[in-house]
Scaffold this motif. Sequence first.
Motif, short mmCIF file in Angstrom:
data_model
loop_
_atom_site.label_atom_id
_atom_site.label_comp_id
_atom_site.label_asym_id
_atom_site.label_seq_id
_atom_site.Cartn_x
_atom_site.Cartn_y
_atom_site.Cartn_z
N ARG A 102 24.16 -42.89 -13.02
CA ARG A 102 24.19 -44.07 -12.15
C ARG A 102 22.80 -44.68 -12.15
O ARG A 102 21.79 -43.98 -12.17
N CYS A 103 22.73 -45.99 -12.13
CA CYS A 103 21.45 -46.70 -12.10
C CYS A 103 20.69 -46.32 -10.84
O CYS A 103 21.23 -46.30 -9.74
N ALA A 104 19.37 -46.01 -11.01
CA ALA A 104 18.54 -45.55 -9.90
C ALA A 104 17.86 -46.69 -9.17
O ALA A 104 17.11 -46.44 -8.20
N LYS A 131 25.58 -49.56 -10.53
CA LYS A 131 26.18 -49.57 -11.85
C LYS A 131 26.31 -48.15 -12.38
O LYS A 131 25.37 -47.35 -12.31
N LEU A 132 27.47 -47.84 -12.95
CA LEU A 132 27.73 -46.55 -13.57
C LEU A 132 27.82 -46.71 -15.08
O LEU A 132 28.29 -47.74 -15.58
N SER A 133 27.38 -45.68 -15.79
CA SER A 133 27.45 -45.70 -17.24
C SER A 133 28.86 -45.31 -17.68
O SER A 133 29.17 -44.14 -17.89
N THR A 134 29.72 -46.33 -17.77
CA THR A 134 31.10 -46.10 -18.20
C THR A 134 31.38 -46.95 -19.44
O THR A 134 30.69 -47.94 -19.71
N PHE A 158 22.14 -48.28 -20.48
CA PHE A 158 21.37 -47.48 -19.53
C PHE A 158 20.26 -46.77 -20.28
O PHE A 158 20.44 -46.23 -21.38
N HIS A 159 19.07 -46.74 -19.65
CA HIS A 159 17.87 -46.29 -20.33
C HIS A 159 17.13 -45.27 -19.48
O HIS A 159 16.89 -45.48 -18.28
N LEU A 160 16.77 -44.16 -20.10
CA LEU A 160 16.04 -43.09 -19.42
C LEU A 160 14.63 -43.53 -19.08
O LEU A 160 14.04 -44.39 -19.74
N PHE A 161 14.06 -42.89 -18.06
CA PHE A 161 12.69 -43.16 -17.69
C PHE A 161 11.75 -42.64 -18.78
O PHE A 161 12.06 -41.65 -19.45
N PRO A 162 10.61 -43.29 -18.97
CA PRO A 162 9.69 -42.85 -20.03
C PRO A 162 9.18 -41.44 -19.76
O PRO A 162 9.00 -41.03 -18.61
N LYS A 163 8.93 -40.72 -20.84
CA LYS A 163 8.34 -39.40 -20.70
C LYS A 163 6.85 -39.47 -20.42
O LYS A 163 6.29 -38.54 -19.83
N ASN A 164 6.21 -40.55 -20.81
CA ASN A 164 4.80 -40.74 -20.51
C ASN A 164 4.61 -40.88 -19.00
O ASN A 164 5.29 -41.69 -18.35
N ILE A 165 3.71 -40.10 -18.43
CA ILE A 165 3.56 -40.04 -16.97
C ILE A 165 3.13 -41.39 -16.40
O ILE A 165 3.66 -41.86 -15.38
N GLU A 166 2.19 -42.06 -17.06
CA GLU A 166 1.69 -43.33 -16.54
C GLU A 166 2.77 -44.40 -16.56
O GLU A 166 2.93 -45.16 -15.60
N ARG A 167 3.51 -44.47 -17.67
CA ARG A 167 4.58 -45.48 -17.74
C ARG A 167 5.72 -45.12 -16.79
O ARG A 167 6.35 -46.02 -16.21
N ARG A 168 5.98 -43.85 -16.59
CA ARG A 168 7.00 -43.45 -15.61
C ARG A 168 6.59 -43.87 -14.20
O ARG A 168 7.40 -44.39 -13.43
N GLN A 169 5.32 -43.67 -13.86
CA GLN A 169 4.84 -44.09 -12.55
C GLN A 169 4.90 -45.61 -12.38
O GLN A 169 5.17 -46.11 -11.28
N LEU A 170 4.66 -46.34 -13.48
CA LEU A 170 4.75 -47.80 -13.42
C LEU A 170 6.18 -48.24 -13.13
O LEU A 170 6.41 -49.15 -12.33
N CYS A 204 19.69 -49.45 -15.47
CA CYS A 204 20.59 -50.23 -16.31
C CYS A 204 19.88 -51.46 -16.86
O CYS A 204 18.78 -51.83 -16.41
N SER A 205 20.50 -52.12 -17.80
CA SER A 205 19.88 -53.25 -18.49
C SER A 205 19.71 -54.48 -17.62
O SER A 205 19.00 -55.41 -18.00
N ASP A 206 20.35 -54.51 -16.42
CA ASP A 206 20.20 -55.68 -15.54
C ASP A 206 18.78 -55.84 -15.02
O ASP A 206 18.42 -56.92 -14.54
N HIS A 207 17.95 -54.81 -15.11
CA HIS A 207 16.63 -54.84 -14.49
C HIS A 207 15.51 -55.11 -15.51
O HIS A 207 14.33 -55.00 -15.16
N PHE A 208 15.88 -55.48 -16.73
CA PHE A 208 14.87 -55.75 -17.76
C PHE A 208 15.07 -57.16 -18.31
O PHE A 208 16.20 -57.63 -18.46
N GLU A 209 13.97 -57.82 -18.61
CA GLU A 209 14.03 -59.13 -19.23
C GLU A 209 14.52 -59.01 -20.67
O GLU A 209 14.39 -57.96 -21.31
N GLU A 210 15.08 -60.09 -21.20
CA GLU A 210 15.68 -60.08 -22.53
C GLU A 210 14.65 -59.75 -23.62
O GLU A 210 14.99 -59.15 -24.64
N ALA A 211 13.40 -60.11 -23.39
CA ALA A 211 12.36 -59.89 -24.40
C ALA A 211 12.05 -58.41 -24.60
O ALA A 211 11.45 -58.03 -25.61
#
Length: 217
Positions: free
Chosen positions: A3-5, A11-14, A21-33, A52-59
């Motif tokens: 489920r989107c956090a 939104k559910l990944s169905t 749907f995209h996992l959080f970065p493994k890099n600590i700084e980018r995850r904190q961002l 989910c993809s609704d929270h990211f710009e198309e670029a």
Amino acid sequence: MPRCAAFACSKLSTKGCGNTFHLFPKNIERRQLWVARMRRQEFKPSNRAVLCSDHFEEAYFDKTGQTVRLRPDAVPTIFNFPDHLQKKAGSRKPPARRQPAEQHKNPPEAGSNHQQTSLDKEISAADHQYCAASPLSTKRKLHQTVDAFQACKKRLKLGQQQTRRLQKKVEALQNAVDSMQSSHMISESSPGSGCITRPGHSQTLPLASWAERHLAS
């Protein structure tokens, strides 16, 4: 199913939902961002947390492959915040990247960098010259070694041929001497010396002189 956090997103990944749907970065700084952009207090994403993809710009999307992926610099920027969170949205800054302490304690000296660069160039040039000259020098030495070997082999063959010819002459002389002794053509006047008397001639010939003539022929 994931489920989107994001805040106020359910939104559910169905299959067929129309979102990625995209996992959080493994890099600590980018995850904190990412967490800072979500404005969720005390939220700590797990290894399976997604947005989910609704929270990211198309670029920020990479659609060149078979699956839609986020670019390495992607940051979530689209959220449905309430009024009290929207006022603070632009006030907070992402955490600054910390520089290693050693860089501040021991700054590099300009002279040492220049010397190191010059030394690296000299080593690189020497290695290049060695690599360029080594095959030619090795090939030249190899040819010289082969020529010297062929010359030695030729001299050895000539020496063996001369030895065989001399051996044949010595055997022929020995046979001739044995034949002359049996025919009483050789007379010995003293031990270790002898003369040859040719049939029909009274003149004698020293055995040593006769042997030298036959060896030279």
